[in-house]
Write a protein that holds these residues in place. Structure first.
Motif, PDB file in Angstrom:
ATOM      1  N   GLU A 148       0.829  -1.207   0.000  1.00 56.79           N
ATOM      2  CA  GLU A 148       0.000   0.000   0.000  1.00 56.79           C
ATOM      3  C   GLU A 148       0.868   1.264   0.000  1.00 56.79           C
ATOM      4  OE1 GLU A 148      -3.980   1.690   2.267  1.00 56.79           O
ATOM      5  OE2 GLU A 148      -3.119  -0.240   2.827  1.00 56.79           O
ATOM      6  N   THR A 149       1.245   1.689  -1.195  1.00 54.25           N
ATOM      7  CA  THR A 149       2.053   2.894  -1.378  1.00 54.25           C
ATOM      8  C   THR A 149       1.382   3.794  -2.409  1.00 54.25           C
ATOM      9  OG1 THR A 149       3.326   1.934  -3.197  1.00 54.25           O
ATOM     10  CG2 THR A 149       4.176   1.583  -0.951  1.00 54.25           C
ATOM     11  N   GLY A 150       1.950   4.993  -2.583  1.00 57.33           N
ATOM     12  CA  GLY A 150       1.434   5.914  -3.581  1.00 57.33           C
ATOM     13  C   GLY A 150       1.511   5.347  -4.984  1.00 57.33           C
ATOM     14  N   ARG A 151       2.542   4.536  -5.241  1.00 55.08           N
ATOM     15  CA  ARG A 151       2.704   3.919  -6.565  1.00 55.08           C
ATOM     16  C   ARG A 151       1.526   2.998  -6.880  1.00 55.08           C
ATOM     17  NH1 ARG A 151       4.494   3.480 -11.832  1.00 55.08           N
ATOM     18  NH2 ARG A 151       5.213   1.380 -12.319  1.00 55.08           N
ATOM     19  N   ILE A 152       1.121   2.189  -5.902  1.00 54.47           N
ATOM     20  CA  ILE A 152      -0.015   1.282  -6.108  1.00 54.47           C
ATOM     21  C   ILE A 152      -1.295   2.080  -6.347  1.00 54.47           C
ATOM     22  CG2 ILE A 152      -1.543  -0.335  -4.900  1.00 54.47           C
ATOM     23  CD1 ILE A 152       0.885  -1.679  -6.072  1.00 54.47           C
ATOM     24  N   LEU A 153      -1.489   3.145  -5.563  1.00 53.22           N
ATOM     25  CA  LEU A 153      -2.680   3.976  -5.739  1.00 53.22           C
ATOM     26  C   LEU A 153      -2.682   4.635  -7.117  1.00 53.22           C
ATOM     27  CD1 LEU A 153      -2.906   5.640  -2.209  1.00 53.22           C
ATOM     28  CD2 LEU A 153      -4.196   3.677  -3.085  1.00 53.22           C
ATOM     29  N   GLU A 154      -1.503   5.036  -7.581  1.00 52.42           N
ATOM     30  CA  GLU A 154      -1.383   5.641  -8.906  1.00 52.42           C
ATOM     31  C   GLU A 154      -1.756   4.639 -10.002  1.00 52.42           C
ATOM     32  OE1 GLU A 154       2.453   6.447 -11.663  1.00 52.42           O
ATOM     33  OE2 GLU A 154       2.506   7.450  -9.716  1.00 52.42           O
ATOM     34  N   LEU A 155      -1.254   3.392  -9.879  1.00 52.51           N
ATOM     35  CA  LEU A 155      -1.586   2.374 -10.867  1.00 52.51           C
ATOM     36  C   LEU A 155      -3.077   2.023 -10.818  1.00 52.51           C
ATOM     37  CD1 LEU A 155       1.501   0.009 -10.457  1.00 52.51           C
ATOM     38  CD2 LEU A 155       1.015   1.531 -12.388  1.00 52.51           C
ATOM     39  N   ASN A 156      -3.631   1.963  -9.608  1.00 52.16           N
ATOM     40  CA  ASN A 156      -5.059   1.679  -9.472  1.00 52.16           C
ATOM     41  C   ASN A 156      -5.902   2.793 -10.091  1.00 52.16           C
ATOM     42  OD1 ASN A 156      -4.791  -0.792  -8.239  1.00 52.16           O
ATOM     43  ND2 ASN A 156      -5.060  -0.028  -6.168  1.00 52.16           N
ATOM     44  N   GLN A 157      -5.457   4.030  -9.909  1.00 54.76           N
ATOM     45  CA  GLN A 157      -6.185   5.161 -10.476  1.00 54.76           C
ATOM     46  C   GLN A 157      -6.213   5.075 -12.000  1.00 54.76           C
ATOM     47  OE1 GLN A 157      -7.779   7.670  -8.700  1.00 54.76           O
ATOM     48  NE2 GLN A 157      -8.587   8.263 -10.696  1.00 54.76           N
ATOM     49  N   ALA A 158      -5.063   4.765 -12.600  1.00 51.34           N
ATOM     50  CA  ALA A 158      -4.995   4.634 -14.053  1.00 51.34           C
ATOM     51  C   ALA A 158      -5.887   3.492 -14.544  1.00 51.34           C
ATOM     52  CB  ALA A 158      -3.551   4.406 -14.484  1.00 51.34           C
ATOM     53  N   LYS A 159      -5.859   2.397 -13.787  1.00 50.01           N
ATOM     54  CA  LYS A 159      -6.661   1.233 -14.173  1.00 50.01           C
ATOM     55  C   LYS A 159      -8.153   1.516 -14.028  1.00 50.01           C
ATOM     56  CE  LYS A 159      -6.780  -3.786 -13.405  1.00 50.01           C
ATOM     57  NZ  LYS A 159      -6.238  -4.903 -12.585  1.00 50.01           N
ATOM     58  N   SER A 160      -8.520   2.224 -12.977  1.00 42.86           N
ATOM     59  CA  SER A 160      -9.945   2.515 -12.746  1.00 42.86           C
ATOM     60  C   SER A 160     -10.498   3.421 -13.844  1.00 42.86           C
ATOM     61  CB  SER A 160     -10.142   3.158 -11.374  1.00 42.86           C
ATOM     62  OG  SER A 160      -9.661   4.487 -11.349  1.00 42.86           O
ATOM     63  N   GLN A 161      -9.695   4.369 -14.294  1.00 41.81           N
ATOM     64  CA  GLN A 161     -10.129   5.255 -15.375  1.00 41.81           C
ATOM     65  C   GLN A 161     -10.259   4.491 -16.686  1.00 41.81           C
ATOM     66  OE1 GLN A 161      -7.214   8.406 -15.300  1.00 41.81           O
ATOM     67  NE2 GLN A 161      -8.141   9.417 -13.542  1.00 41.81           N
ATOM     68  N   LYS A 162      -9.321   3.604 -16.942  1.00 41.56           N
ATOM     69  CA  LYS A 162      -9.342   2.844 -18.195  1.00 41.56           C
ATOM     70  C   LYS A 162     -10.520   1.884 -18.239  1.00 41.56           C
ATOM     71  CE  LYS A 162      -6.349   0.458 -21.422  1.00 41.56           C
ATOM     72  NZ  LYS A 162      -4.966   0.335 -21.879  1.00 41.56           N
ATOM     73  N   GLN A 163     -10.838   1.269 -17.092  1.00 45.13           N
ATOM     74  CA  GLN A 163     -11.907   0.279 -17.039  1.00 45.13           C
ATOM     75  C   GLN A 163     -13.254   0.882 -16.624  1.00 45.13           C
ATOM     76  OE1 GLN A 163     -10.670  -3.011 -14.562  1.00 45.13           O
ATOM     77  NE2 GLN A 163      -8.895  -3.488 -15.842  1.00 45.13           N
TER      78      GLN A 163
END
Length: 263
Positions: free
Chosen positions: A192-207
């Motif tokens: 649980e780091t900022g990097r994971i949140l950043e990747l999740n954010q990109a994935k949530s927008q794409k999906q």
């Protein structure tokens, strides 16, 4: 267990936040002299204050360092030697490359990932090895990703560069073993780091799905049913880089709550 880190000279790169910060904090807790780096002087000032406040160890300093800049890396190592007379531990860390599929990536993206996530480790390691050879001891730990064992969707740059870190560490373990320099690679899973949140954010927008549902789905794929915490990852790294580790070298450790199934 005595980790034999009190007074040791430690460099942790990309340590103003996330996993790097967590690792620097654990070294400070063990009494090491910790030199951290990142590109942001403002963040570094804040991080040093927070580590001192949390651990009570005032032997923390920083150098502004762009891991894509060879001169910056040399200045970082020189500062550690000027401060402590040597370098006992090097923790190689750098921010992750952008997410995306193969056809999304330009030549510029590939060069950036190579410089940041592989060549930077080569440069910093090359700078500290003669110092460690002179004292006939040292620990180097490279931070990579769980992609060194199992490729990750939409992370082609990471999937390509991170295994190179493993090859580097394996080779160095062979070449430097007789100098009592131990070199290992550690890959975080879902921490649980900022990097994971950043990747999740990109994935949530794409999906076009919510961050909450993505995180819940991810947790269900982890045998321990939760994200890892930065300090859990940091403790394993600190052990590998400590005096308690005298024979583990050339190895790749994934810290992911059991998620990766590849052997």
């Amino acid at each position: 267990m005595e980790l034999e880190l009190k007074g040791k000279s430690v460099i942790v790169t990309a340590a103003s936040k996330g996993l790097g910060k967590a690792i620097a904090t654990e070294f400070a807790r063990e009494g090491a002299h910790v030199l951290i780096s990142s590109r942001s002087e403002e963040l570094l000032h804040t991080t040093v204050k927070e580590i001192i406040q949390e651990t009570g160890n005032e032997q923390i300093d920083f150098v502004v360092c762009d891991m894509k800049n060879a001169d910056d890396i040399m200045q970082l190592v020189e500062k550690a030697v000027a401060w402590n007379g040597t370098v006992d531990v090097l923790i190689n860390n750098a921010g992750g490359p952008p997410s995306g599929n193969f056809m999304d990536m330009t030549d510029e993206d590939w060069y950036h990932a190579f410089e940041l996530n592989l060549l930077s480790f080569v440069r910093s390691t090359r700078a500290v090895v003669p110092i460690m050879q002179k004292q006939n001891r040292g620990h180097i730990v490279n931070l990579a990703s769980s992609s060194i064992k199992q490729s990750l969707d939409q992370l082609v740059l990471s999937n390509t560069m991170r295994p190179g870190i493993v090859g580097l560490a394996k080779t160095l373990a062979q070449e430097l073993g007789s100098d009592n320099i131990l070199v290992n690679t550690v890959g975080p899973g879902t921490i649980e780091t900022g990097r994971i949140l950043e990747l999740n954010q990109a994935k949530s927008q794409k999906q076009n799905v919510s961050m909450e549902s993505l995180m819940e789905e991810a947790e269900q794929k982890i045998p321990m049913k939760r994200y890892g915490q930065p300090e859990e990852f940091a403790k394993a790294v600190v052990f590998l880089a400590s005096g308690a580790n005298t024979y583990i070298t050339g190895q790749s450790l994934i810290i992911d709550g059991g998620q990766v199934k590849a052997l």
